[in-house]
Structure formats: C-alpha cells, structure tokens
Design a protein around this motif. Structure first.
Motif, short mmCIF file in Angstrom:
data_model
loop_
_atom_site.label_atom_id
_atom_site.label_comp_id
_atom_site.label_asym_id
_atom_site.label_seq_id
_atom_site.Cartn_x
_atom_site.Cartn_y
_atom_site.Cartn_z
N GLN A 105 8.16 1.73 27.67
CA GLN A 105 7.39 0.52 27.96
C GLN A 105 6.57 0.15 26.73
O GLN A 105 6.47 0.93 25.79
N GLN A 106 6.02 -1.06 26.73
CA GLN A 106 5.21 -1.49 25.60
C GLN A 106 3.85 -0.80 25.61
O GLN A 106 3.29 -0.53 26.68
N LEU A 107 3.35 -0.55 24.40
CA LEU A 107 1.99 -0.02 24.30
C LEU A 107 1.00 -1.07 24.79
O LEU A 107 1.27 -2.28 24.72
N SER A 108 -0.15 -0.63 25.30
CA SER A 108 -1.15 -1.56 25.82
C SER A 108 -1.71 -2.45 24.71
O SER A 108 -1.64 -2.10 23.52
N SER A 109 -2.28 -3.56 25.08
CA SER A 109 -2.82 -4.50 24.09
C SER A 109 -4.00 -3.91 23.32
O SER A 109 -4.27 -4.34 22.19
N ASP A 110 -4.70 -2.96 23.92
CA ASP A 110 -5.84 -2.34 23.23
C ASP A 110 -5.49 -0.94 22.71
O ASP A 110 -6.38 -0.12 22.46
N ALA A 111 -4.19 -0.67 22.51
CA ALA A 111 -3.76 0.67 22.09
C ALA A 111 -4.37 1.08 20.75
O ALA A 111 -4.70 2.25 20.54
N VAL A 112 -4.55 0.12 19.85
CA VAL A 112 -5.14 0.44 18.55
C VAL A 112 -6.56 0.94 18.72
O VAL A 112 -6.97 1.96 18.13
N GLU A 113 -7.35 0.25 19.56
CA GLU A 113 -8.73 0.68 19.79
C GLU A 113 -8.76 2.04 20.49
O GLU A 113 -9.61 2.88 20.19
N VAL A 114 -7.85 2.23 21.44
CA VAL A 114 -7.79 3.51 22.15
C VAL A 114 -7.50 4.66 21.18
O VAL A 114 -8.15 5.71 21.21
N LEU A 115 -6.53 4.44 20.29
CA LEU A 115 -6.17 5.50 19.35
C LEU A 115 -7.29 5.75 18.34
O LEU A 115 -7.54 6.90 17.95
N GLY A 129 -5.93 16.24 10.50
CA GLY A 129 -4.69 16.10 11.25
C GLY A 129 -4.44 14.65 11.58
O GLY A 129 -4.95 13.74 10.90
N SER A 130 -3.66 14.40 12.62
CA SER A 130 -3.33 13.02 12.98
C SER A 130 -2.98 12.92 14.46
O SER A 130 -2.60 13.92 15.09
N LEU A 131 -3.13 11.71 15.01
CA LEU A 131 -2.72 11.38 16.38
C LEU A 131 -1.62 10.34 16.31
O LEU A 131 -1.75 9.34 15.59
N TRP A 132 -0.55 10.56 17.06
CA TRP A 132 0.58 9.65 17.09
C TRP A 132 0.77 9.13 18.52
O TRP A 132 0.74 9.92 19.47
N PRO A 159 6.65 -0.50 13.36
CA PRO A 159 7.46 -1.22 14.36
C PRO A 159 8.66 -0.39 14.82
O PRO A 159 9.08 0.55 14.13
N ALA A 160 9.19 -0.77 15.97
CA ALA A 160 10.41 -0.13 16.46
C ALA A 160 11.54 -0.35 15.48
O ALA A 160 11.64 -1.40 14.83
N ASP A 161 12.41 0.67 15.35
CA ASP A 161 13.53 0.58 14.42
C ASP A 161 14.71 1.33 15.00
O ASP A 161 14.75 2.55 14.99
N GLY A 162 15.70 0.59 15.53
CA GLY A 162 16.85 1.22 16.16
C GLY A 162 16.44 2.04 17.36
O GLY A 162 15.81 1.53 18.30
N ASP A 163 16.80 3.34 17.32
CA ASP A 163 16.45 4.23 18.43
C ASP A 163 15.01 4.72 18.36
O ASP A 163 14.53 5.37 19.29
N SER A 164 14.32 4.42 17.25
CA SER A 164 12.94 4.87 17.09
C SER A 164 11.99 3.82 17.65
O SER A 164 11.96 2.68 17.17
N PRO A 165 11.19 4.17 18.67
CA PRO A 165 10.31 3.17 19.29
C PRO A 165 9.10 2.84 18.41
O PRO A 165 8.85 3.50 17.40
N GLU A 166 8.38 1.83 18.81
CA GLU A 166 7.13 1.46 18.14
C GLU A 166 6.17 2.65 18.16
O GLU A 166 6.05 3.37 19.14
N ARG A 167 5.48 2.84 17.03
CA ARG A 167 4.53 3.94 16.93
C ARG A 167 3.23 3.48 16.30
O ARG A 167 3.22 2.59 15.45
N LEU A 168 2.14 4.13 16.71
CA LEU A 168 0.84 3.99 16.07
C LEU A 168 0.40 5.38 15.63
O LEU A 168 0.67 6.37 16.32
#
Length: 546
Positions: free
Chosen positions: A255-265, A246-249, A225-234
């Motif tokens: 703006q807000q991530l899309s509703s299907d951002a989890v599936e996209v990632l 490796g990893s994808l971030w 989740p977002a925390d202070g100046d750090s935005p929401e991340r997946l």
C-alpha cells in the motif's frame, strides 16, 4: 556542550536514572549522602581547568595515580567546586580507600567506582545514553511505545503511523529491530530480516547509487521512488550530535505510505537515538568485559570461574591456548593488518573460541575435546601460520600451541606453555639461521628448547649476582661488539669442532683458534675445564635469549 550530554533536550538526568540505565555494571554506587534523585547536568573529565565550576556535574577522576592515594583530596575539591558525584577507578589490587568514602560522606557528595573492565569512555557513553533517554520524554503514542517496549515497539508504532514496513539498522547494516512483515514485502526486505543484516549485494548497490553517501551526510528524510520490484522507500539517519548511530528505513508494503510518513519517520529517528546509544554502549561494554575476563583468565588474576561465566564458557571443559606473535616490522604491512586477519580467521572458523587481540599478538582460548590431545590446538596453529605466511611483505609471525589443560581455570598454564613455545621457535631460528624456519609448534615439537629456556630463566638471577673471569669476558666483549662471544657460542654448539664452528662463522679456522686463545690469555678462561665450559655455555645463551 558539556561532554556526556546530548542536544534536543534538557541535558540532565538523575543519578537514579543513570544507575537504572546501567545494565552492564559500568558504575557501582558506593554512597549517596544526598540521595539518588540528585540531578546530574553533565560530566567533567579530571580537572578541566583550576577555576572551572563543576556545578551539578559528575567528575570522572581520570588522572589519579594507581592506588588512589590522592582520592580524598580529589573528592573534597570536586565538592568544593559544586560537583554532585565523583567516579573513581577501582581494581582488585586498589579498591577505593576508606578515607575517600569518609571524605564523600563529610562533603555530602555521591561517590561511585568504575568497573575494572570498563574505561572512562564507557562511563561517558553511559551518561550520554541515560541523558538521551531522559531527554526524549513521553506524551505521544510513538514516544510512549519506545519508552515501554524499546526499538521493536518503536518499529511497530512507526509502521502503523506511516503505513509501511520498518527496519532499524546500525552502521554495520545489522538489523536491530523491525516491524511485522506483510505478505507483499519485497525480496530485499525479507532477506534482510531473515539474515539479520542487509545483503552485501544490496549494500554495494546503495553505494553505487549514491544513496548511502546522501544518508551519511543528510540530516533529513531521504525519499527513494519505487523502481521495478523495489517499492517506494524512505530512510533517515539516526544521529547524536554529529555521530552516526544507524538508520530507519520505511518501505511501502502492499500500500502507499501515509501522507505524513516523512514527519513520522523524522520523529521516529529522534526517538531511536537513546536506544541506539544504548545498543552501542552494550556492544562496546560486552567486548571490553570479555577482553578483561579473558586477560584475567590467561594471567591467573581474579575469580577464574567468574571470568569463564563472562566468556560464556563452561568451567570444567578442557581447553588450550594458542598464541601468535608478530615481529615488529621494519617496513611492509603493520601488525594491525596481519593480526586482525588472524583474529578474524579464528572467529570465523571456531565459534567456541575466544580471541584477545593485543599490540603484537593474538591469543586464542580454544575449547578442546580431550585434555590429553594436542591436535586441535596444533591444527589451529598451523592454519594461522599458513595465513600469516600468505600475507605479502608481512613481518614473521610465530604461533605456539600451549599444552591442553583439563579445565578453564587452568588456562594460565596453557598460556605460559604457548608463550614458551613461541620463544623457543624464535630462539631456534636466531641460533640456527635456518633459511626455512619452523614458525608454528606445540610443546612436544620444541620440548628440549622449552626446557632449556625454563632453566635459563631460573639461572639468570644466579648469573647476574656472580662475578669472575667469564663475567668479565662477556661484559667486555659485548661492549666491543661481541665477536668473541659469538665465536665461543659457535665453538660450544659445535662440540669443540673448530672446523665446523669456523664454517658457521664464515671464518678461517686459524682465526677462530686465535680468538679462543685470546679468551684464555686475556681473561684467564680455560676451555679445557668442564665447569668453565658449562658456565660459558650458560652465559652465551643468556646473552641471546629474550
């Protein structure tokens, strides 16, 4: 699963796709009687069981003896068991024999040669990477983008679909690709992209929070989740089988991530697998190819200018070789720790230097400004000596700076010179028992000892082919412990001064006189004869020199 294949796809690839994927030249096609569009369904390493079928697989002939005398029989056996191709290792000294080519032509099986700089692991990694690319397929916008434009296109397409900013990182937190950065991107993302890697402080924070542990153990997308100046991340790990690549971030960027951002990632993580496999293959291949080129340059093997090209060095620039050799430690830190520290020091402080890390040594090819100026190599030798001396409980390290040469193709002469300097330092320390021995030097510092070593190397075959009283004395006394040989060595080095030699041996002078008398009476060795003294001096040095 057969080694060399990946899950989640058909698990096969054509020979043409493998060769097209081989940017680094791990394999060289010698002949393909059935064409290059044959399907490869996996890899067999050597002879994995006498009855096991090889249907559709490539056989890596890892167990063949140097010179490949058994290659024709191995090719025929692989074809009989249904293999589609055989890979033989090849070198300048042992090219693939014509009889093996004839056997492959006769049996209708493809034949390939593995590059001399590569190993069998590189061949397996190549097949695995090519198979992963073939398995991903096409058919949606993200897959098509990744296939056509690589990781950068995949990052851009993923960012567009999830409405966030994307970075692709390897397991060392280096940024391999990223999407465009918007004006609202947070400071961590900007510094990560500008620096090409995740800042150390950020990595430490991710470890403390437990997120990295979760990433390394989870197969799914992790939400932060977002925390202070750090935005929401997946974030999602990129894996091939159980191996972390490796990893994808994905970070919300104004703006807000899309509703299907989890599936996209999740989909992007699967599409990134072949690209990260290819990245790892290229990286390991580059390291191995450079090590092979540097080794060939130092030993004077192969095409010297081609080796320099592989190392990215101009052929006509002056250079010198510095060698750091560590004694085998009885206890304390092993050579890995000390020598790795020396290699890192060179890499960090000399961007143009090339480093070869071997079992008991670190060898450095150092470009210099002037072939007649030894100072640059000596400065580096002093730095490595100081660093090694500062590692607690480490075995001694001796550092030799070879003479500077006018161009890269002459590097083998500087390497030979550096090794002789190291031998000279070791020889001096062993004979003088200096409580504060010198541990680094150049040829000018130990010139007489280097000359003596060269002469001793030259005279050794003559000594070993002769017989006589001195030979009998040396052979007999060494078998009994070597007291007389050590006494003779001290006496000769002291110029015949009994008192001085006895002090060095911690003996009473009369004891030393008795031992010298024994040499005359038992073996007939006359120490008053100058020729006998010369032969004895050479003999006792040859028993000490390594």
């Amino acid at each position: 699963m057969t080694p060399g294949t990946t899950g989640g796809g058909p698990g096969h690839v054509t020979l043409r796709q493998i060769l097209a994927h081989d940017d680094d030249g791990v394999l060289r096609l010698l002949l393909a009687p059935a064409g290059q569009d044959i399907t490869v369904r996996g890899v067999i390493i050597g002879d994995e069981g006498s009855a096991r079928p090889h249907d559709g697989r490539i056989v890596l002939a890892a167990g063949l003896a140097p010179g490949l005398p058994d290659a024709p029989a191995a090719v025929r056996e692989a074809a009989r068991r249904g293999a589609v191709a055989v890979v033989l290792r090849e070198s300048e000294e042992a090219p693939v024999p014509a009889k093996a080519l004839a056997a492959a032509e006769e049996c209708g099986i493809a034949l390939l040669a593995r590059a001399e700089w590569a190993d069998w692991g590189d061949a397996i990694a190549l097949l695995r990477s090519a198979t992963a690319f073939a398995s991903v397929g096409r058919g949606d916008l993200m897959a098509d983008s990744a296939a056509d434009g690589g990781l950068a296109a995949l990052a851009t397409a993923t960012a567009r679909h999830c409405r966030g900013s994307i970075t692709v990182e390897d397991t060392q937190f280096r940024v391999l690709a990223h999407s465009a950065t918007g004006p609202d991107a947070d400071g961590v993302r900007r510094s990560t992209i500008l620096g090409g890697r995740v800042p150390d402080g950020r990595v430490a924070e991710l470890r403390r929070s437990g997120l990295l542990r979760a990433l390394w153990t989870s197969d799914d997308v992790i939400h932060r989740p977002a925390d202070g100046d750090s935005p929401e991340r997946l974030v999602v790990a990129v894996r091939s089988g159980g191996e972390m690549l490796g990893s994808l971030w994905a970070a919300a960027d104004g703006q807000q991530l899309s509703s299907d951002a989890v599936e996209v990632l999740r989909r992007a993580g699967a599409l990134a697998v072949p690209h990260l496999l290819r990245h790892r293959l290229r990286e390991s291949g580059t390291v191995r190819r450079e090590a092979h080129a540097l080794r060939g340059l130092l030993h004077g093997n192969g095409d010297q200018r081609a080796h320099l090209w592989s190392l990215g060095l101009p052929p006509d620039s002056p250079c010198a070789v510095v060698v750091a050799v560590q004694d085998t430690p009885a206890d304390g830190p092993g050579p890995e720790r000390t020598l790795e520290a020396l290699a890192v020091q060179v890499t960090a402080s000399r961007s143009t230097a090339r480093v070869l890390r071997e079992q008991d040594r670190v060898t450095v090819l150092l470009p210099v400004n002037d072939a007649g100026d030894p100072r640059e190599a000596l400065v580096l030798a002093g730095e490595l000596d100081a660093l090694a001396a500062g590692i607690p409980d480490a075995a001694p390290v001796r550092v030799g700076a070879g003479r500077a040469v006018t161009s890269g193709p002459e590097a083998s002469h500087s390497y030979e010179s550096a090794l002789l300097v190291v031998r000279a330092l070791s020889d001096r320390e062993a004979r003088r028992r200096d409580p504060s021995p010198v541990r680094h030097a150049g040829p000018g510092d130990v010139g007489p000892t280097v000359d003596a070593l060269r002469m001793l190397d030259a005279v050794r075959p003559v000594w070993e082919s002769c017989t006589g009283p001195v030979h009998e004395l040396i052979r007999t006394d060494l078998a009994a412990g070597g007291d007389l040989v050590r006494s003779l060595a001290a006496y000769l080095e002291a110029g015949g001064d009994i008192a001085s030699a006895a002090r060095r041996l911690v003996l009473h002078p009369n004891t030393l006189r008795y031992r010298l008398r024994r040499a005359r009476e038992r073996f007939g060795v006359d120490l008053d004869d100058p020729d006998t003294r010369l032969v004895l001096a050479l003999a006792v040095r040859l028993t000490e020199v390594v």
